[in-house]
Design an enzyme around this catalytic site. Structure first.
Site, PDB file in Angstrom:
ATOM      1  N   HIS A 117       0.957   9.358 -34.289  1.00 38.17           N
ATOM      2  CA  HIS A 117       1.371  10.033 -33.300  1.00 38.17           C
ATOM      3  C   HIS A 117       0.921  11.274 -32.759  1.00 38.17           C
ATOM      4  O   HIS A 117      -0.144  11.783 -34.118  1.00 38.17           O
ATOM      5  CB  HIS A 117       2.702  10.148 -32.790  1.00 38.17           C
ATOM      6  CG  HIS A 117       3.718  11.165 -33.908  1.00 38.17           C
ATOM      7  ND1 HIS A 117       3.544  10.899 -35.146  1.00 38.17           N
ATOM      8  CD2 HIS A 117       3.960  11.617 -33.717  1.00 38.17           C
ATOM      9  CE1 HIS A 117       4.255  11.206 -35.562  1.00 38.17           C
ATOM     10  NE2 HIS A 117       4.408  12.556 -34.747  1.00 38.17           N
ATOM     11  N   HIS A 149       1.344  14.326 -32.686  1.00 42.29           N
ATOM     12  CA  HIS A 149       1.477  16.295 -32.782  1.00 42.29           C
ATOM     13  C   HIS A 149       0.451  16.154 -34.211  1.00 42.29           C
ATOM     14  O   HIS A 149      -0.486  15.858 -35.176  1.00 42.29           O
ATOM     15  CB  HIS A 149       2.504  15.828 -33.453  1.00 42.29           C
ATOM     16  CG  HIS A 149       3.945  15.758 -32.441  1.00 42.29           C
ATOM     17  ND1 HIS A 149       5.238  15.498 -32.585  1.00 42.29           N
ATOM     18  CD2 HIS A 149       3.979  16.146 -31.071  1.00 42.29           C
ATOM     19  CE1 HIS A 149       6.425  15.583 -31.600  1.00 42.29           C
ATOM     20  NE2 HIS A 149       4.940  15.964 -30.155  1.00 42.29           N
ATOM     21  N   ASP A 205       0.745  18.056 -36.603  1.00 37.99           N
ATOM     22  CA  ASP A 205       1.138  18.156 -37.833  1.00 37.99           C
ATOM     23  C   ASP A 205       1.359  16.791 -38.797  1.00 37.99           C
ATOM     24  O   ASP A 205       1.350  16.531 -39.901  1.00 37.99           O
ATOM     25  CB  ASP A 205       2.413  18.417 -38.241  1.00 37.99           C
ATOM     26  CG  ASP A 205       3.438  17.948 -37.888  1.00 37.99           C
ATOM     27  OD1 ASP A 205       3.145  17.422 -36.400  1.00 37.99           O
ATOM     28  OD2 ASP A 205       4.912  18.015 -37.888  1.00 37.99           O
ATOM     29  N   HIS A 206       0.491  15.404 -37.687  1.00 41.74           N
ATOM     30  CA  HIS A 206      -0.330  14.515 -38.475  1.00 41.74           C
ATOM     31  C   HIS A 206      -1.359  14.521 -38.174  1.00 41.74           C
ATOM     32  O   HIS A 206      -1.658  13.100 -38.886  1.00 41.74           O
ATOM     33  CB  HIS A 206       1.210  13.618 -37.731  1.00 41.74           C
ATOM     34  CG  HIS A 206       2.238  13.605 -38.031  1.00 41.74           C
ATOM     35  ND1 HIS A 206       2.952  12.710 -38.768  1.00 41.74           N
ATOM     36  CD2 HIS A 206       3.972  14.157 -37.976  1.00 41.74           C
ATOM     37  CE1 HIS A 206       3.924  13.056 -39.402  1.00 41.74           C
ATOM     38  NE2 HIS A 206       4.401  13.979 -37.793  1.00 41.74           N
ATOM     39  N   HIS A 247      10.217   8.894 -30.182  1.00 43.78           N
ATOM     40  CA  HIS A 247       9.833  10.838 -30.096  1.00 43.78           C
ATOM     41  C   HIS A 247       8.717  10.867 -29.732  1.00 43.78           C
ATOM     42  O   HIS A 247       8.203  12.468 -28.693  1.00 43.78           O
ATOM     43  CB  HIS A 247       9.853  11.028 -31.948  1.00 43.78           C
ATOM     44  CG  HIS A 247       8.887  11.821 -32.635  1.00 43.78           C
ATOM     45  ND1 HIS A 247       9.646  13.045 -32.186  1.00 43.78           N
ATOM     46  CD2 HIS A 247       8.039  12.368 -32.980  1.00 43.78           C
ATOM     47  CE1 HIS A 247       9.667  14.447 -33.201  1.00 43.78           C
ATOM     48  NE2 HIS A 247       8.213  13.587 -33.450  1.00 43.78           N
ATOM     49  N   ASP A 270       7.609  10.260 -37.678  1.00 45.35           N
ATOM     50  CA  ASP A 270       9.061  10.512 -37.138  1.00 45.35           C
ATOM     51  C   ASP A 270       9.732  10.026 -36.221  1.00 45.35           C
ATOM     52  O   ASP A 270      10.127  10.352 -35.174  1.00 45.35           O
ATOM     53  CB  ASP A 270       8.211  11.611 -36.578  1.00 45.35           C
ATOM     54  CG  ASP A 270       7.352  13.604 -37.530  1.00 45.35           C
ATOM     55  OD1 ASP A 270       7.062  12.651 -38.403  1.00 45.35           O
ATOM     56  OD2 ASP A 270       7.022  13.668 -36.738  1.00 45.35           O
ATOM     57  N   HIS A 328       8.136  13.278 -42.963  1.00 47.17           N
ATOM     58  CA  HIS A 328       9.138  14.647 -43.440  1.00 47.17           C
ATOM     59  C   HIS A 328       9.413  14.637 -44.784  1.00 47.17           C
ATOM     60  O   HIS A 328      10.668  13.779 -44.359  1.00 47.17           O
ATOM     61  CB  HIS A 328       9.440  15.519 -41.871  1.00 47.17           C
ATOM     62  CG  HIS A 328       8.438  15.633 -40.929  1.00 47.17           C
ATOM     63  ND1 HIS A 328       7.865  17.073 -40.847  1.00 47.17           N
ATOM     64  CD2 HIS A 328       8.253  14.687 -39.831  1.00 47.17           C
ATOM     65  CE1 HIS A 328       7.123  16.878 -39.764  1.00 47.17           C
ATOM     66  NE2 HIS A 328       7.564  15.963 -39.581  1.00 47.17           N
TER      67      HIS A 328
END
Length: 255
Positions: free
Chosen positions: A56, A58, A60-61, A114, A133, A171
């Site tokens: 996805h 975001h 942080d990915h 999410h 996530d 995570h």
């Protein structure tokens, strides 16, 4: 030889994964929070990344995708529905499409909730699903873009996979997820035992992911919104599953 999966800690609490087919030497990277630790692990093992699989959009990915692509020449795979928010894709996929890593064939699962367009990658030969996530160890992702009913549908797809499947999530949230789970499901002996094991692992700095789907089905309250005992525990006996899930998610958000 069996496929190999390597968990790589990134940033402060993120995980990336390597999926390696030893028979062909091909390797895929699932999500790239940052490139440096992934490149170090590849170099240590003498592996070359041929694919980057994105779950996805975001940051942080995906923050390290371009650096990793430049360093390895890997092809980038991501959701067609999310392409406008992802790094440039070499292969845009939708639910039901196949992704091949050497001799390993994986299927794409839409797990929106999410985010809209979040996907998971299920590789049966590796007995693994990369969920980022969506489904997480003892939890699930916060509902930033989709409604609760959408996320419950997504989690139900993952719950239907073989129970021996490794859930490779994104995570290190398991300890806090365990504390919440105990607050609503404290009579669950399997959960109490798992929470103790999680605490012990974190005391020594060990990761708590991946986890087995069977363990999630027994202990993760977000997968158990259809369980009459858990419905009763949250005061919603007889309520529809997705409404119970929404209540559990709302309680977690306030926890």
């Amino acid at each position: 030889m069996p496929p190999e999966i390597v968990t790589i800690a990134c940033l402060t609490d993120n995980y990336a994964y390597l999926l390696h087919d030893p028979d062909t030497g091909e390797t895929a990277v699932v999500d790239v929070p940052e490139a440096a630790p992934i490149l170090r692990e590849l170099a240590t093992r003498g592996w070359k990344a041929g694919w980057i699989l994105i779950t996805h959009h975001h940051h942080d990915h995906i923050e390290g995708v371009e650096e990793l692509r430049r360093a390895t020449g890997a092809k980038v795979v991501g959701a067609r529905a999310d392409a406008h928010r992802l790094p440039a894709l070499d292969l845009a996929v939708t639910e039901g499409d196949r992704v091949t890593v050497g001799g390993l064939s994986g299927s794409v699962i839409d797990v929106s909730g999410h985010t809209i367009g979040h996907i998971a990658f299920h590789f049966p030969q590796a007995q693994a699903v990369f969920t980022a996530d969506s489904l997480m160890a003892l939890g699930c992702g916060r509902l930033f873009e989709g409604p609760a009913a959408m996320m419950w549908e997504s989690l139900s797809k993952l719950a239907a996979l073989p129970p021996e499947t490794l859930v490779c999530s994104g995570h290190e949230y398991t300890a806090s997820n365990a504390r919440f789970a105990l607050s609503i499901d404290g009579e669950n002996a399997a959960l109490r035992s798992r929470a103790q094991a999680v605490a012990a692992a974190r005391e020594t700095g060990q990761p708590t992911v991946p986890s087995r789907l069977a363990e999630e089905l027994a202990t993760n309250p977000f997968l158990r919104a259809n369980d009459p005992a858990l419905k009763a525990a949250v005061g919603m006996a007889g309520a529809p599953d997705d409404e119970v899930f929404a209540e559990i998610r709302a309680r977690k958000d306030r926890f």
